[in-house]
Design a protein around this motif. Structure first.
Motif, short mmCIF file in Angstrom:
data_model
loop_
_atom_site.label_atom_id
_atom_site.label_comp_id
_atom_site.label_asym_id
_atom_site.label_seq_id
_atom_site.Cartn_x
_atom_site.Cartn_y
_atom_site.Cartn_z
N VAL A 159 -56.85 2.76 21.29
CA VAL A 159 -56.87 3.67 20.14
C VAL A 159 -58.19 4.43 20.12
N VAL A 160 -58.09 5.76 20.08
CA VAL A 160 -59.26 6.61 19.92
C VAL A 160 -58.99 7.57 18.77
N ALA A 161 -60.07 8.07 18.18
CA ALA A 161 -59.94 9.01 17.07
C ALA A 161 -60.87 10.19 17.31
N HIS A 162 -60.43 11.35 16.84
CA HIS A 162 -61.22 12.58 16.98
C HIS A 162 -61.42 13.23 15.63
N ASP A 163 -62.68 13.59 15.34
CA ASP A 163 -62.99 14.39 14.16
C ASP A 163 -64.07 15.39 14.53
N THR A 204 -64.32 8.62 18.89
CA THR A 204 -64.70 7.22 18.72
C THR A 204 -63.59 6.34 19.31
N LEU A 205 -64.00 5.19 19.82
CA LEU A 205 -63.08 4.23 20.40
C LEU A 205 -62.92 3.06 19.45
N ASP A 206 -61.67 2.73 19.09
CA ASP A 206 -61.41 1.63 18.17
C ASP A 206 -60.84 0.40 18.87
N VAL A 207 -59.93 0.62 19.81
CA VAL A 207 -59.29 -0.47 20.53
C VAL A 207 -59.19 -0.06 21.99
N LEU A 208 -59.54 -0.98 22.89
CA LEU A 208 -59.44 -0.71 24.32
C LEU A 208 -58.65 -1.82 24.99
N ASN A 209 -57.54 -1.46 25.61
CA ASN A 209 -56.73 -2.44 26.33
C ASN A 209 -56.33 -3.62 25.45
N GLY A 210 -56.06 -3.32 24.18
CA GLY A 210 -55.63 -4.36 23.24
C GLY A 210 -56.73 -5.11 22.55
N ALA A 211 -57.99 -4.87 22.93
CA ALA A 211 -59.12 -5.58 22.33
C ALA A 211 -59.88 -4.65 21.39
#
Length: 202
Positions: free
Chosen positions: A176-180, A185-192
């Motif tokens: 999960v990544v987010a853009h503003d 920003t990176l929130d979750v990588l490969n389930g972690a």
């Protein structure tokens, strides 16, 4: 509406070539039954959050994964995006480890995983993937979008937008990544979870 656009980046489920450790690239290899099960498992990880729609690569392994996820979540696959197909590995496609693949390696590749004669440049892959994500963010500000693509495309795109090393992306794992306005920003990588936890939508 929030100006933050959130992306769930999902690598397609397993194929027979994945299981045999053969390079796929643009070769259109379908999901196997394990891959379909992984897509179903991904639905469970995604279901804790609200998502608006799904897009995918047009290659069949990504398209079927996207369709299975969309069906499981009651969403629609709105587009197949050519920019997010896998890296073109050229003559290395279909090969596994061995002398034939070694003969295609570029000298001086420190990773041993990316440099092949006749393959699409990693910088080109990173640019087209990052550009596709940015275009989606600009077109759908505040949306929550599931993007089903390919391991190398996702890894190189993340390295481009986050400016940090990224390891192998697992089949059907949640990133999960987010853009503003401030960037990515990176929130979750490969389930972690990353340093910033992704809170479920109310």
């Amino acid at each position: 509406m929030s100006s933050t656009t959130t992306f769930a980046l999902i690598r397609h489920g397993q194929t027979d070539w994945n299981a045999a450790l053969r390079i796929q690239g643009l070769s259109d290899i379908p999901l196997n039954d394990t891959g379909r099960g992984q897509a179903a498992d991904a639905v469970g990880h995604l279901a804790d959050y609200e998502w608006d729609f799904v897009v995918s690569s047009p290659l069949s392994r990504a398209a079927e994964t996207a369709d299975l996820i969309a069906d499981g979540l009651g969403l629609t696959v709105t587009r197949r995006i050519g920019q997010i197909v896998e890296r073109d590995y050229g003559p290395a496609e279909g090969l596994g480890a061995g002398p034939e693949l070694d003969a295609l390696r570029l000298p001086g590749d420190p990773t041993g995983i990316g440099g092949f004669h006749g393959a699409e440049a990693e910088a080109t892959v990173a640019a087209r993937g990052a550009d596709a994500l940015l275009a989606l963010a600009e077109e759908h500000p505040g949306a929550r979008i599931i993007v089903v693509s390919h391991g190398t495309l996702i890894r190189l795109s993340l390295m481009r937008i986050l400016d940090r090393p990224i390891g192998t992306i697992s089949n059907a794992a949640l990133t999960v990544v987010a853009h503003d306005q401030a960037g990515w920003t990176l929130d979750v990588l490969n389930g972690a979870p990353s340093s910033t936890a992704l809170a479920p939508a109310p």
